[in-house]
Design a protein around this motif. Structure first.
Motif, PDB file in Angstrom:
ATOM      1  N   ALA A  50       1.525  -1.407   0.393  1.00  0.00           N
ATOM      2  CA  ALA A  50      -0.019   0.059  -0.230  1.00  0.00           C
ATOM      3  C   ALA A  50       0.472   1.249  -0.105  1.00  0.00           C
ATOM      4  O   ALA A  50       1.009   2.642  -0.634  1.00  0.00           O
ATOM      5  N   MET A  51       1.959   0.544   0.797  1.00  0.00           N
ATOM      6  CA  MET A  51       2.856   2.306   0.666  1.00  0.00           C
ATOM      7  C   MET A  51       3.188   2.474  -0.496  1.00  0.00           C
ATOM      8  O   MET A  51       3.645   3.671  -0.797  1.00  0.00           O
ATOM      9  N   ILE A  52       4.106   1.282  -1.157  1.00  0.00           N
ATOM     10  CA  ILE A  52       4.725   1.487  -2.384  1.00  0.00           C
ATOM     11  C   ILE A  52       4.322   1.955  -3.352  1.00  0.00           C
ATOM     12  O   ILE A  52       4.004   3.247  -4.159  1.00  0.00           O
ATOM     13  N   ALA A  53       3.048   1.306  -3.600  1.00  0.00           N
ATOM     14  CA  ALA A  53       2.012   2.352  -4.819  1.00  0.00           C
ATOM     15  C   ALA A  53       1.155   3.203  -4.671  1.00  0.00           C
ATOM     16  O   ALA A  53       1.312   4.367  -5.453  1.00  0.00           O
ATOM     17  N   GLY A  54       1.206   3.868  -3.553  1.00  0.00           N
ATOM     18  CA  GLY A  54       0.497   5.076  -2.841  1.00  0.00           C
ATOM     19  C   GLY A  54       1.271   6.430  -3.502  1.00  0.00           C
ATOM     20  O   GLY A  54       1.599   7.442  -3.919  1.00  0.00           O
ATOM     21  N   ALA A  55       2.829   5.753  -3.181  1.00  0.00           N
ATOM     22  CA  ALA A  55       4.426   6.423  -3.365  1.00  0.00           C
ATOM     23  C   ALA A  55       4.210   7.323  -5.054  1.00  0.00           C
ATOM     24  O   ALA A  55       4.617   7.884  -5.113  1.00  0.00           O
ATOM     25  N   ALA A  56       4.851   5.641  -5.456  1.00  0.00           N
ATOM     26  CA  ALA A  56       5.039   6.251  -6.916  1.00  0.00           C
ATOM     27  C   ALA A  56       2.794   6.791  -7.759  1.00  0.00           C
ATOM     28  O   ALA A  56       4.164   7.112  -8.574  1.00  0.00           O
ATOM     29  N   ALA A  57       2.277   6.707  -6.527  1.00  0.00           N
ATOM     30  CA  ALA A  57       1.202   7.853  -7.125  1.00  0.00           C
ATOM     31  C   ALA A  57       1.837   9.365  -7.306  1.00  0.00           C
ATOM     32  O   ALA A  57       0.962  10.522  -7.857  1.00  0.00           O
ATOM     33  N   VAL A  58       2.611   9.431  -5.963  1.00  0.00           N
ATOM     34  CA  VAL A  58       2.611  11.226  -5.636  1.00  0.00           C
ATOM     35  C   VAL A  58       3.888  10.936  -6.610  1.00  0.00           C
ATOM     36  O   VAL A  58       4.140  12.425  -6.802  1.00  0.00           O
ATOM     37  N   ILE A  59       5.275  10.779  -6.576  1.00  0.00           N
ATOM     38  CA  ILE A  59       5.824  10.666  -7.400  1.00  0.00           C
ATOM     39  C   ILE A  59       5.640  11.007  -9.156  1.00  0.00           C
ATOM     40  O   ILE A  59       5.964  11.858 -10.133  1.00  0.00           O
ATOM     41  N   GLY A  60       4.267  10.025  -9.316  1.00  0.00           N
ATOM     42  CA  GLY A  60       3.607  10.235 -11.170  1.00  0.00           C
ATOM     43  C   GLY A  60       2.800  11.979 -10.972  1.00  0.00           C
ATOM     44  O   GLY A  60       3.204  12.077 -12.082  1.00  0.00           O
ATOM     45  N   HIS A  61       2.796  12.175  -9.890  1.00  0.00           N
ATOM     46  CA  HIS A  61       1.748  13.871  -9.926  1.00  0.00           C
ATOM     47  C   HIS A  61       3.163  14.926 -10.025  1.00  0.00           C
ATOM     48  O   HIS A  61       2.860  16.051 -10.678  1.00  0.00           O
ATOM     49  N   CYS A  62       4.085  14.145  -8.690  1.00  0.00           N
ATOM     50  CA  CYS A  62       5.035  15.250  -9.496  1.00  0.00           C
ATOM     51  C   CYS A  62       5.681  15.329 -10.308  1.00  0.00           C
ATOM     52  O   CYS A  62       7.018  16.359 -11.153  1.00  0.00           O
ATOM     53  N   TYR A  63       6.458  14.262 -11.094  1.00  0.00           N
ATOM     54  CA  TYR A  63       6.694  14.020 -12.284  1.00  0.00           C
ATOM     55  C   TYR A  63       6.310  13.221 -13.535  1.00  0.00           C
ATOM     56  O   TYR A  63       6.381  12.138 -13.388  1.00  0.00           O
ATOM     57  N   PRO A  64       4.871  13.846 -13.759  1.00  0.00           N
ATOM     58  CA  PRO A  64       4.043  13.347 -14.565  1.00  0.00           C
ATOM     59  C   PRO A  64       4.881  13.181 -16.131  1.00  0.00           C
ATOM     60  O   PRO A  64       5.131  14.131 -16.778  1.00  0.00           O
ATOM     61  N   VAL A  65       5.374  11.189 -16.717  1.00  0.00           N
ATOM     62  CA  VAL A  65       5.746  11.429 -17.665  1.00  0.00           C
ATOM     63  C   VAL A  65       4.754  12.551 -18.747  1.00  0.00           C
ATOM     64  O   VAL A  65       5.681  13.158 -19.676  1.00  0.00           O
ATOM     65  N   TRP A  66       3.798  11.948 -19.119  1.00  0.00           N
ATOM     66  CA  TRP A  66       2.978  13.040 -20.268  1.00  0.00           C
ATOM     67  C   TRP A  66       3.125  15.086 -20.311  1.00  0.00           C
ATOM     68  O   TRP A  66       2.874  14.718 -21.426  1.00  0.00           O
ATOM     69  N   LEU A  67       3.844  15.401 -19.500  1.00  0.00           N
ATOM     70  CA  LEU A  67       4.502  16.915 -19.184  1.00  0.00           C
ATOM     71  C   LEU A  67       5.619  17.104 -19.272  1.00  0.00           C
ATOM     72  O   LEU A  67       6.247  17.764 -18.766  1.00  0.00           O
ATOM     73  N   LYS A  68       6.522  16.317 -19.488  1.00  0.00           N
ATOM     74  CA  LYS A  68       8.032  15.577 -19.534  1.00  0.00           C
ATOM     75  C   LYS A  68       8.195  16.129 -18.052  1.00  0.00           C
ATOM     76  O   LYS A  68       9.599  16.719 -17.545  1.00  0.00           O
ATOM     77  N   PHE A  69       7.541  15.194 -17.314  1.00  0.00           N
ATOM     78  CA  PHE A  69       8.275  15.018 -15.741  1.00  0.00           C
ATOM     79  C   PHE A  69       8.185  16.435 -15.405  1.00  0.00           C
ATOM     80  O   PHE A  69       9.047  16.452 -14.150  1.00  0.00           O
ATOM     81  N   ARG A  70       7.580  17.686 -15.329  1.00  0.00           N
ATOM     82  CA  ARG A  70       6.850  18.549 -14.770  1.00  0.00           C
ATOM     83  C   ARG A  70       5.349  18.883 -14.595  1.00  0.00           C
ATOM     84  O   ARG A  70       5.083  19.210 -15.439  1.00  0.00           O
ATOM     85  N   GLY A  71       5.609  18.440 -12.878  1.00  0.00           N
ATOM     86  CA  GLY A  71       4.171  18.061 -12.381  1.00  0.00           C
ATOM     87  C   GLY A  71       3.479  18.586 -11.652  1.00  0.00           C
ATOM     88  O   GLY A  71       4.686  19.978 -11.093  1.00  0.00           O
ATOM     89  N   GLY A  72       2.824  18.512 -10.222  1.00  0.00           N
ATOM     90  CA  GLY A  72       2.494  19.582  -9.392  1.00  0.00           C
ATOM     91  C   GLY A  72       3.085  19.555  -8.183  1.00  0.00           C
ATOM     92  O   GLY A  72       4.260  19.252  -8.453  1.00  0.00           O
ATOM     93  N   LYS A  73       2.867  19.993  -6.981  1.00  0.00           N
ATOM     94  CA  LYS A  73       3.768  19.285  -5.694  1.00  0.00           C
ATOM     95  C   LYS A  73       3.036  18.627  -5.081  1.00  0.00           C
ATOM     96  O   LYS A  73       3.923  17.561  -3.938  1.00  0.00           O
ATOM     97  N   GLY A  74       2.360  18.112  -5.375  1.00  0.00           N
ATOM     98  CA  GLY A  74       1.886  16.418  -4.663  1.00  0.00           C
ATOM     99  C   GLY A  74       1.439  16.316  -3.233  1.00  0.00           C
ATOM    100  O   GLY A  74       0.807  15.201  -2.847  1.00  0.00           O
ATOM    101  N   VAL A  75       0.754  17.855  -3.241  1.00  0.00           N
ATOM    102  CA  VAL A  75      -0.102  17.469  -1.553  1.00  0.00           C
ATOM    103  C   VAL A  75      -1.281  17.361  -1.821  1.00  0.00           C
ATOM    104  O   VAL A  75      -1.862  16.424  -0.338  1.00  0.00           O
ATOM    105  N   ALA A  76      -1.995  17.262  -2.555  1.00  0.00           N
ATOM    106  CA  ALA A  76      -3.282  16.646  -2.707  1.00  0.00           C
ATOM    107  C   ALA A  76      -3.390  15.547  -2.576  1.00  0.00           C
ATOM    108  O   ALA A  76      -4.174  14.167  -2.199  1.00  0.00           O
TER     109      ALA A  76
END
Length: 206
Positions: free
Chosen positions: A83-109
């Motif tokens: 659970a922790m690993i999958a959730g952490a991957a989601a936060v990292i995905g939000h911060c560094y999304p491949v679709w936006l050249k790894f320029r994402g959000g801050k990850g708080v929400a």
């Protein structure tokens, strides 16, 4: 193999840029060219579309929560770790999304959604600290950072050491993503919620 698939699924889920999608879909423009350029709910709010900001906040939070719930359902034998690993991957995905050249959000929400799904008391502490700071000081970035830091502390207090370690690592990432905000906070130039729509590049905390 399953855990790697969960990491990939969590990352791809987290990388969905809901703020960008919603603002384009409903005619509010390209979010990356508005205000701070951030893809989170705080910057969506600068478009004047409160309903889109609320939807972005909920959907970004849901990314972290869904990743946790999927892990628990698909790999129950790994329990807290999956659970922790999958959730952490989601936060990292939000911060560094491949679709936006790894320029994402801050990850708080997304981190808040993750915390609520891991153990709701942890998420509650996070939410109270975040929202309380924003209501008192009207500085979204500071609220987000303090909320992120409070999560691992709450996890330890509630007897979840595995979560505490993972959340501490994610809090470091959140602080790193807010490094420009920290510089402005020190300089006294960080914008406040409800202030001018034009904000410095990188301002915002969701």
């Amino acid at each position: 193999m399953t855990i790697y698939l969960l990491i990939l699924a969590g990352y791809l889920l987290g990388s969905i840029p809901f703020g960008v999608i919603l603002t384009r879909l409903f005619g509010a423009g390209d979010l990356r060219q508005i205000g701070s350029g951030n893809i989170g709910a705080t910057n969506v709010l600068r478009t004047g579309r409160k309903e889109l900001a609320a939807a972005t906040l909920i959907l970004d939070g849901a990314k972290g929560a869904v990743a946790v719930l999927l892990a628990r359902h698909l790999v129950p034998e790994l329990g807290d770790h999956a659970a922790m690993i999958a959730g952490a991957a989601a936060v990292i995905g939000h911060c560094y999304p491949v679709w936006l050249k790894f320029r994402g959000g801050k990850g708080v929400a997304t981190l808040l959604g993750l915390a609520l799904a891991l153990a709701w008391p942890i998420g509650l502490v996070f939410a109270v600290v975040w929202l309380g700071t924003v209501l008192l000081l009207r500085i979204s970035s500071l609220g987000g950072m303090l909320g992120a830091v409070s999560a691992p502390i709450a996890a330890l207090a509630f007897g979840h050491p595995v979560y505490a370690i993972g959340l501490a690592g994610l809090a470091v990432i959140i602080l790193w993503r807010h490094r420009e905000n920290i510089a402005r906070l020190r300089a006294g130039t960080e914008p406040r919620v409800g202030g001018k729509k034009d904000a410095p590049k990188g301002a915002g905390g969701a």
